[in-house]
Design an enzyme around this catalytic site. Structure first.
Site, PDB file in Angstrom:
ATOM      1  N   GLN A 132       0.965  -1.479   0.172  1.00  0.00           N
ATOM      2  CA  GLN A 132      -0.213  -0.377  -0.157  1.00  0.00           C
ATOM      3  C   GLN A 132       0.842   1.417   0.245  1.00  0.00           C
ATOM      4  O   GLN A 132       0.567   1.938  -0.527  1.00  0.00           O
ATOM      5  CB  GLN A 132      -0.855   0.173   1.099  1.00  0.00           C
ATOM      6  CG  GLN A 132      -1.807   0.911   1.062  1.00  0.00           C
ATOM      7  CD  GLN A 132      -2.712   1.316   0.661  1.00  0.00           C
ATOM      8  OE1 GLN A 132      -3.483   0.239  -0.441  1.00  0.00           O
ATOM      9  NE2 GLN A 132      -3.502   2.350  -0.459  1.00  0.00           N
ATOM     10  N   ASP A 220      -7.555   5.904   7.797  1.00  0.00           N
ATOM     11  CA  ASP A 220      -8.188   4.796   7.713  1.00  0.00           C
ATOM     12  C   ASP A 220      -9.057   3.917   8.296  1.00  0.00           C
ATOM     13  O   ASP A 220      -9.025   5.078   9.404  1.00  0.00           O
ATOM     14  CB  ASP A 220      -6.851   3.322   7.491  1.00  0.00           C
ATOM     15  CG  ASP A 220      -7.071   2.403   7.423  1.00  0.00           C
ATOM     16  OD1 ASP A 220      -7.711   2.166   6.363  1.00  0.00           O
ATOM     17  OD2 ASP A 220      -6.116   1.217   7.677  1.00  0.00           O
ATOM     18  N   ARG A 288      -1.985   1.220  -6.490  1.00  0.00           N
ATOM     19  CA  ARG A 288      -1.666  -0.169  -6.565  1.00  0.00           C
ATOM     20  C   ARG A 288      -1.353  -1.254  -7.790  1.00  0.00           C
ATOM     21  O   ARG A 288       0.092  -2.008  -7.450  1.00  0.00           O
ATOM     22  CB  ARG A 288      -2.402  -0.736  -5.430  1.00  0.00           C
ATOM     23  CG  ARG A 288      -2.874  -0.191  -4.409  1.00  0.00           C
ATOM     24  CD  ARG A 288      -2.064  -0.430  -3.305  1.00  0.00           C
ATOM     25  NE  ARG A 288      -1.638  -1.856  -2.694  1.00  0.00           N
ATOM     26  CZ  ARG A 288      -2.703  -2.669  -1.719  1.00  0.00           C
ATOM     27  NH1 ARG A 288      -3.170  -2.107  -1.646  1.00  0.00           N
ATOM     28  NH2 ARG A 288      -1.905  -3.312  -2.053  1.00  0.00           N
TER      29      ARG A 288
HETATM   30  N1  NVA Z   1      -5.728  -1.214   8.137  1.00  0.00           N
HETATM   31  C1  NVA Z   1      -6.924  -1.872   7.340  1.00  0.00           C
HETATM   32  C2  NVA Z   1      -6.460  -1.814   6.234  1.00  0.00           C
HETATM   33  C3  NVA Z   1      -7.091  -2.549   4.334  1.00  0.00           C
HETATM   34  C4  NVA Z   1      -6.579  -1.831   3.570  1.00  0.00           C
HETATM   35  C5  NVA Z   1      -7.166  -3.565   7.742  1.00  0.00           C
HETATM   36  O1  NVA Z   1      -6.283  -4.199   8.000  1.00  0.00           O
HETATM   37  O2  NVA Z   1      -8.468  -3.738   7.799  1.00  0.00           O
HETATM   38  N1   CP Z   2      -6.541  -0.977   0.490  1.00  0.00           N
HETATM   39  C1   CP Z   2      -6.279  -2.691   0.685  1.00  0.00           C
HETATM   40  O1   CP Z   2      -5.705  -3.302   0.727  1.00  0.00           O
HETATM   41  O2   CP Z   2      -6.998  -3.069  -0.071  1.00  0.00           O
HETATM   42  P1   CP Z   2      -8.364  -4.280  -0.050  1.00  0.00           P
HETATM   43  O3   CP Z   2      -8.298  -4.867   1.131  1.00  0.00           O
HETATM   44  O4   CP Z   2      -9.353  -4.428  -1.151  1.00  0.00           O
HETATM   45  O5   CP Z   2      -7.193  -5.343  -0.705  1.00  0.00           O
END
Ligand code: NVA
Ligand code: CP
Length: 301
Positions: A132, A220, A288
């Site tokens: 990411q 986030d 990405r």
């Molecule tokens: N912090 C979030 C990111 C998802 C891409 C998770 O770990 O669920």
């Molecule tokens: N940002 C990200 O990693 O999204 P996904 O969980 O959809 O892969």
């Protein structure tokens, strides 16, 4: 080469990956989509948690470079029935050219890499999300020209995405401020590593202090994958850690807004901010694809 932590690469490596990503993005935009640069190479992806962007962007990246992909969930493998990571890693190393893993525990991915003889890529763990960060750094570079000296403000949970972003900002010479409630600070080991290599990292609990004159505002979800049992407490603790018009007004006039997605609209980010002109959220998601292509080329060709 493994890519398990953002700290696995140097500032020069990151610069090269971003330049290559930009080249691959331009090439695709010019209509050259399909190449055979990774013909005969196979990437295996293992998911212990859900994914939309990571899974699809890696699969498309690999296919457009002429390679093939196998995606499996942890529980449809013998891993889900108790086969050890050690034997799994040794066997898979004789079949495929690289493995990309999304797991709950960071240590599981490190253990896999220790026993594998092929490259291991972290597709997100509870500690980091380095793939990411590659896309995030490319996005900031595209919007701002350069990363050096920028003020990046993280608003919310000091989670996996935040940890890797701290590394990315440090490698690029950007300053990062993290505004989070007590108990939601970034990982202590990440902070130590960042400071060790000269990172300009500040942690506070005041959203407006972090956002003030920022070039980049990033947030986030309040409840990451694996944190669901604690959902009510987390939503309560993080309820004022939201990027909204008020927070955006406190940043520089030309600040950009970022989110790794999935977005919980109305929680960590308001709908108007998500779709405002300053939002780079969809650009980040697209990037990405380009940054992972550059990473795969570096690892596999
Ligand atoms: N912090 C979030 C990111 C998802 C891409 C998770 O770990 O669920
Ligand atoms: N940002 C990200 O990693 O999204 P996904 O969980 O959809 O892969």
């Amino acid at each position: 080469m493994d890519f398990i932590s953002i700290f696995d690469i140097s500032p020069a490596d990151l610069k090269e990956i971003l330049e290559e990503s930009a080249r691959l993005k331009r090439r695709r935009a010019s209509g050259e989509r399909q190449t055979d640069e990774l013909r005969g190479r196979t990437l295996l992806m293992i998911f212990e948690k859900p994914s939309t962007r990571t899974r699809v962007s890696f699969e498309v990246a690999m296919r457009e470079l002429g390679g093939s992909v196998i995606s499996l969930s942890w529980n449809e493998m013998q891993l889900g029935r108790g086969e050890r990571i050690k034997e799994t890693a040794k066997v898979l190393s004789s079949y495929v050219d690289a493995v990309c893993i999304r797991a709950f525990s960071h240590e599981k991915v490190e253990e896999f890499a220790e026993h594998a003889t092929i490259p291991t890529i972290n597709a997100l763990t509870d500690r980091e999300h380095p793939c990411q960060t590659l896309a995030d750094m490319l996005t900031i570079k595209e919007r701002k020209g350069s990363l050096k000296g920028l003020k990046v403000a993280w608003i919310g949970d000091g989670n996996n995405v935040c940890n890797s972003l701290i590394g990315g900002c440090t490698l690029c010479g950007a300053e990062i401020w993290i505004a989070c409630p007590k108990g939601y600070e970034p990982d202590a080991e990440i902070m130590r590593k960042a400071h060790e290599i000269g990172g300009n990292v500040h942690v506070c609990d005041d959203v407006m202090e972090a956002a003030e004159d920022a070039d980049v505002l990033y947030t986030d979800v309040w409840v990451s994958m694996g944190d669901e049992r604690d959902s009510a407490r987390r939503k309560n603790d993080l309820r004022s850690y939201q990027i909204n018009q008020n927070v955006l007004r406190n940043a520089k006039e030309d600040a950009i807004v970022m989110h790794c997605m999935p977005v919980h609209v109305g929680e960590e980010m308001t709908e108007d901010v998500l779709y405002c002109e300053q939002s780079a959220v969809l650009q980040q998601a697209e990037n990405r694809l380009h940054t992972q292509k550059a990473l795969l080329m570096r690892i596999l060709s």
